[in-house]
Design an enzyme around this catalytic site. Structure first.
Site, PDB file in Angstrom:
ATOM      1  N   GLY A  29       0.811  -1.225   0.000  1.00  0.00           N
ATOM      2  CA  GLY A  29       0.000   0.000   0.000  1.00  0.00           C
ATOM      3  C   GLY A  29       0.837   1.264   0.000  1.00  0.00           C
ATOM      4  O   GLY A  29       0.678   2.125   0.868  1.00  0.00           O
ATOM      5  N   GLY A  33      -1.234   7.610   1.803  1.00  0.00           N
ATOM      6  CA  GLY A  33      -1.303   7.561   3.259  1.00  0.00           C
ATOM      7  C   GLY A  33      -0.087   7.020   3.991  1.00  0.00           C
ATOM      8  O   GLY A  33       1.060   7.383   3.711  1.00  0.00           O
ATOM      9  N   SER A 157      -6.133  -2.052  13.415  1.00  0.00           N
ATOM     10  CA  SER A 157      -6.844  -0.817  13.772  1.00  0.00           C
ATOM     11  C   SER A 157      -7.553  -1.023  15.094  1.00  0.00           C
ATOM     12  O   SER A 157      -7.953  -2.145  15.422  1.00  0.00           O
ATOM     13  CB  SER A 157      -7.879  -0.485  12.703  1.00  0.00           C
ATOM     14  OG  SER A 157      -8.725   0.569  13.136  1.00  0.00           O
ATOM     15  N   TYR A 183     -15.355  -4.024   8.550  1.00  0.00           N
ATOM     16  CA  TYR A 183     -14.004  -3.490   8.762  1.00  0.00           C
ATOM     17  C   TYR A 183     -13.432  -4.058  10.063  1.00  0.00           C
ATOM     18  O   TYR A 183     -12.286  -4.515  10.103  1.00  0.00           O
ATOM     19  CB  TYR A 183     -14.052  -1.961   8.818  1.00  0.00           C
ATOM     20  CG  TYR A 183     -12.695  -1.298   8.995  1.00  0.00           C
ATOM     21  CD1 TYR A 183     -11.719  -1.389   7.998  1.00  0.00           C
ATOM     22  CD2 TYR A 183     -12.385  -0.575  10.146  1.00  0.00           C
ATOM     23  CE1 TYR A 183     -10.480  -0.768   8.151  1.00  0.00           C
ATOM     24  CE2 TYR A 183     -11.145   0.042  10.302  1.00  0.00           C
ATOM     25  CZ  TYR A 183     -10.197  -0.055   9.303  1.00  0.00           C
ATOM     26  OH  TYR A 183      -8.961   0.552   9.457  1.00  0.00           O
TER      27      TYR A 183
HETATM   28  P1  NDP Z   1      -5.105   5.026   2.500  1.00  0.00           P
HETATM   29  O1  NDP Z   1      -6.451   4.780   1.900  1.00  0.00           O
HETATM   30  O2  NDP Z   1      -4.554   6.390   2.432  1.00  0.00           O
HETATM   31  O3  NDP Z   1      -4.037   4.002   1.880  1.00  0.00           O
HETATM   32  C1  NDP Z   1      -4.386   2.646   1.749  1.00  0.00           C
HETATM   33  C2  NDP Z   1      -3.399   1.950   0.845  1.00  0.00           C
HETATM   34  O4  NDP Z   1      -3.854   0.608   0.665  1.00  0.00           O
HETATM   35  C3  NDP Z   1      -3.318   2.584  -0.551  1.00  0.00           C
HETATM   36  O5  NDP Z   1      -2.015   2.480  -1.041  1.00  0.00           O
HETATM   37  C4  NDP Z   1      -4.264   1.698  -1.336  1.00  0.00           C
HETATM   38  O6  NDP Z   1      -4.044   1.666  -2.732  1.00  0.00           O
HETATM   39  C5  NDP Z   1      -3.923   0.356  -0.734  1.00  0.00           C
HETATM   40  N1  NDP Z   1      -4.920  -0.629  -1.105  1.00  0.00           N
HETATM   41  C6  NDP Z   1      -6.254  -0.590  -0.946  1.00  0.00           C
HETATM   42  N2  NDP Z   1      -6.832  -1.653  -1.521  1.00  0.00           N
HETATM   43  C7  NDP Z   1      -5.831  -2.392  -2.068  1.00  0.00           C
HETATM   44  C8  NDP Z   1      -5.777  -3.578  -2.821  1.00  0.00           C
HETATM   45  N3  NDP Z   1      -6.893  -4.240  -3.181  1.00  0.00           N
HETATM   46  N4  NDP Z   1      -4.587  -4.048  -3.203  1.00  0.00           N
HETATM   47  C9  NDP Z   1      -3.449  -3.384  -2.887  1.00  0.00           C
HETATM   48  N5  NDP Z   1      -3.429  -2.229  -2.202  1.00  0.00           N
HETATM   49  C10 NDP Z   1      -4.613  -1.740  -1.806  1.00  0.00           C
HETATM   50  O7  NDP Z   1      -5.252   4.533   4.008  1.00  0.00           O
HETATM   51  P2  NDP Z   1      -4.213   4.578   5.246  1.00  0.00           P
HETATM   52  O8  NDP Z   1      -2.859   4.895   4.794  1.00  0.00           O
HETATM   53  O9  NDP Z   1      -4.840   5.398   6.305  1.00  0.00           O
HETATM   54  O10 NDP Z   1      -4.321   3.058   5.726  1.00  0.00           O
HETATM   55  C11 NDP Z   1      -3.200   2.215   5.903  1.00  0.00           C
HETATM   56  C12 NDP Z   1      -3.580   1.141   6.916  1.00  0.00           C
HETATM   57  O11 NDP Z   1      -3.797   1.761   8.184  1.00  0.00           O
HETATM   58  C13 NDP Z   1      -4.867   0.387   6.578  1.00  0.00           C
HETATM   59  O12 NDP Z   1      -4.661  -0.989   6.806  1.00  0.00           O
HETATM   60  C14 NDP Z   1      -5.873   0.946   7.566  1.00  0.00           C
HETATM   61  O13 NDP Z   1      -6.882   0.013   7.895  1.00  0.00           O
HETATM   62  C15 NDP Z   1      -4.983   1.264   8.758  1.00  0.00           C
HETATM   63  N6  NDP Z   1      -5.552   2.247   9.663  1.00  0.00           N
HETATM   64  C16 NDP Z   1      -5.638   3.573   9.297  1.00  0.00           C
HETATM   65  C17 NDP Z   1      -6.218   4.486  10.144  1.00  0.00           C
HETATM   66  C18 NDP Z   1      -6.365   5.935   9.787  1.00  0.00           C
HETATM   67  O14 NDP Z   1      -6.927   6.697  10.606  1.00  0.00           O
HETATM   68  N7  NDP Z   1      -5.883   6.389   8.631  1.00  0.00           N
HETATM   69  C19 NDP Z   1      -6.733   4.089  11.464  1.00  0.00           C
HETATM   70  C20 NDP Z   1      -6.571   2.696  11.760  1.00  0.00           C
HETATM   71  C21 NDP Z   1      -5.993   1.820  10.882  1.00  0.00           C
HETATM   72  P3  NDP Z   1      -4.820   2.697  -3.743  1.00  0.00           P
HETATM   73  O15 NDP Z   1      -4.115   3.996  -3.602  1.00  0.00           O
HETATM   74  O16 NDP Z   1      -4.644   2.052  -5.084  1.00  0.00           O
HETATM   75  O17 NDP Z   1      -6.237   2.748  -3.287  1.00  0.00           O
END
Ligand code: NDP
Length: 321
Positions: A29, A33, A157, A183
Site C-alpha cells: 500500500g 497515506g 486498527s 471493517y
Molecule cells: P489510504 O487509503 O490512504 O491508503 C491505503 C493503501 O492501501 C493505498 O495504497 C491503497 O491503494 C492500498 N490498497 C487498498 N486496496 C488495495 C488492494 N486491493 N490491493 C493493494 N493495495 C490496496 O489509508 P491509510 O494509509 O490510512 O491506511 C493504511 C492502513 O492503516 C490500513 O490498513 C488501515 O486500515 C490502517 N488504519 C488507518 C487508520 C487511519 O486513521 N488512517 C486508522 C486505523 C488503521 P490505492 O491507492 O490504489 O487505493
C-alpha cells in the site's frame, strides 16, 4: 523495552540516529497515506524498500519523495499487488520468491475501510478479502524469505473493537452487511493472523506484531459520505466529554506511521512479538481496553485458540495450506 516514544512521536523521531543500511523491507500500500510515509522514513534511514501497490502509476507519483529522500544506500522498488485478487497476490508472491532475496521486515499496511457491500475477484467480502485474506496468502507464500531475526508487522486498527470475526459467516451470507462491522472483522483478523504467525515462526527467530496507527486523515475515508468522518469524530468526542476524557485528536501522517516503523525496526522483537501496539508502545487490549465507540473488553483479538481457528478457516477459504 524502548522508552521515550508515544502518541506524538513521528517516524523521524523513532528512527533518529538509526542506520538501516542493509535492511530489506516489504511495505504494502505505497500509493497513499501511511504506506508512503512508512516507505519514505525507512528509505531515508538506509533501508531498501520494496513497495507493493495495485496502481503502479499512482504509486510512482506518490513515492516521489521516497526516492528523493532515500539515503545511505536506501531505495525503493515497486511491485504490483492487488490484494483483492488472489491471482495478483500469488503472482506478486511468486515474483518475490523467484527473486529470492530475503526480507528483514514485511509490513502488511494496505487496506480499505467501510466499503459498500461487494466482493473481491475470488468472491470474498471486500474488506475481509482485501485486508485479511490477501495479506494472509501473500505473507504465507513469502514467509520463508523472512530472515531469522525478521518480523511481520500487521497494520490493524482499533476498529477491531467493532467486531470479532464470524468464522461461520465471514462473507455476510447470513448476517446483514454492516460496513463498520466488516471493517472490524478484517482488522480483528489482522491481529489474530499476527498472533498465529508469531506462534508458528518464533522458533526460527521470526516474530509478528499487530498495531493501531491512531486516527489519521488519509484516503482511508474515501468510502464514507462527505462529512461522515467529522460526524463520527463529533459523536466520539461527545462520549469522551461525558466520560470526562480529553477529545480525540487526529495524528499527522508521520505520527501515524511511527508505530509501524517502531514495531518494524526499533522495538525489541521479544517485546512486540505476538502483541498489539499503539502509540509506539505495546498495548494490552485484553485488559479493560475501552473504546469510546464500542466500550468493553475485547478478549478475542489476541486469543491464541481463536487465532488458530481463523488460520484454519482462512486456509480453507483460499484453498491453500
Ligand atoms: P489510504 O487509503 O490512504 O491508503 C491505503 C493503501 O492501501 C493505498 O495504497 C491503497 O491503494 C492500498 N490498497 C487498498 N486496496 C488495495 C488492494 N486491493 N490491493 C493493494 N493495495 C490496496 O489509508 P491509510 O494509509 O490510512 O491506511 C493504511 C492502513 O492503516 C490500513 O490498513 C488501515 O486500515 C490502517 N488504519 C488507518 C487508520 C487511519 O486513521 N488512517 C486508522 C486505523 C488503521 P490505492 O491507492 O490504489 O487505493
Amino acid at each position: 523495552m524502548t522508552k521515550g516514544f508515544g502518541a506524538t512521536s513521528t517516524t523521524d523521531d523513532v528512527l533518529a540516529g538509526r542506520n538501516l543500511k542493509g535492511k530489506r523491507v516489504l511495505v504494502t500500500g505505497v500509493s497513499a497515506g501511511l504506506g508512503v510515509e512508512t516507505a519514505r522514513a525507512l528509505a531515508a534511514h538506509g533501508a531498501q524498500v520494496v513497495g507493493a501497490a495495485r496502481d503502479l502509476a499512482k504509486a510512482e507519483q506518490a513515492t516521489a519523495q521516497v526516492r528523493a529522500q532515500a539515503a545511505n544506500g536506501g531505495g525503493l522498488d515497486l511491485i504490483e499487488l492487488d490484494l483483492a485478487s488472489l491471482k495478483s497476490v500469488r503472482g506478486c508472491a511468486d515474483a518475490l520468491v523467484a527473486d529470492g532475496r530475503r526480507f528483514d521486515v514485511v509490513i502488511a499496511n494496505a487496506g480499505v475501510m467501510r466499503t459498500p457491500f461487494g466482493h473481491t475477484a475470488d468472491g470474498f467480502e471486500t474488506q475481509f478479502g482485501t485486508n485479511h485474506l490477501g495479506h494472509f496468502v501473500l505473507v504465507n507464500r513469502i514467509a520463508s524469505l523472512i530472515a531469522p531475526g525478521g518480523r511481520l508487522v500487521n497494520v490493524a486498527s482499533s476498529g477491531h473493537r467493532y467486531s470479532d470475526v464470524d468464522l461461520d459467516d465471514p462473507n455476510f451470507e447470513r448476517a446483514p452487511y454492516d460496513p463498520m462491522v466488516a471493517y472490524g472483522r478484517s482488522k480483528t483478523a489482522n491481529i489474530l493472523f499476527a498472533v498465529e504467525f508469531d506462534r508458528r515462526h518464533k522458533a526460527r527467530g521470526v516474530r509478528a506484531t499487530a498495531l493501531h496507527p491512531g486516527g489519521i486523515k488519509t484516503e482511508l475515508d474515501r468510502h464514507m459520505a462527505p462529512g461522515e468522518l467529522d460526524n463520527l469524530v463529533g459523536q466520539i468526542n461527545a462520549q469522551l466529554a461525558t466520560a470526562g476524557q480529553p477529545p480525540f485528536q487526529f495524528k499527522t501522517i508521520p505520527q501515524g506511521a511511527a508505530t509501524s516503523v517502531w514495531a518494524a525496526v526499533v522495538a525489541p522483537a521479544e517485546d512486540v512479538g505476538g502483541h498489539y501496539c499503539e502509540n509506539c508502545q505495546v498495548s494490552d487490549i485484553t485488559e479493560g481496553a475501552i473504546s469510546p465507540v464500542s466500550p468493553g473488553v475485547r478478549p478475542y483479538a489476541l486469543d491464541p485458540e481463536h487465532a488458530k481457528a481463523l488460520w484454519a478457516r482462512s486456509e480453507k477459504m483460499v484453498g491453500e495450506r
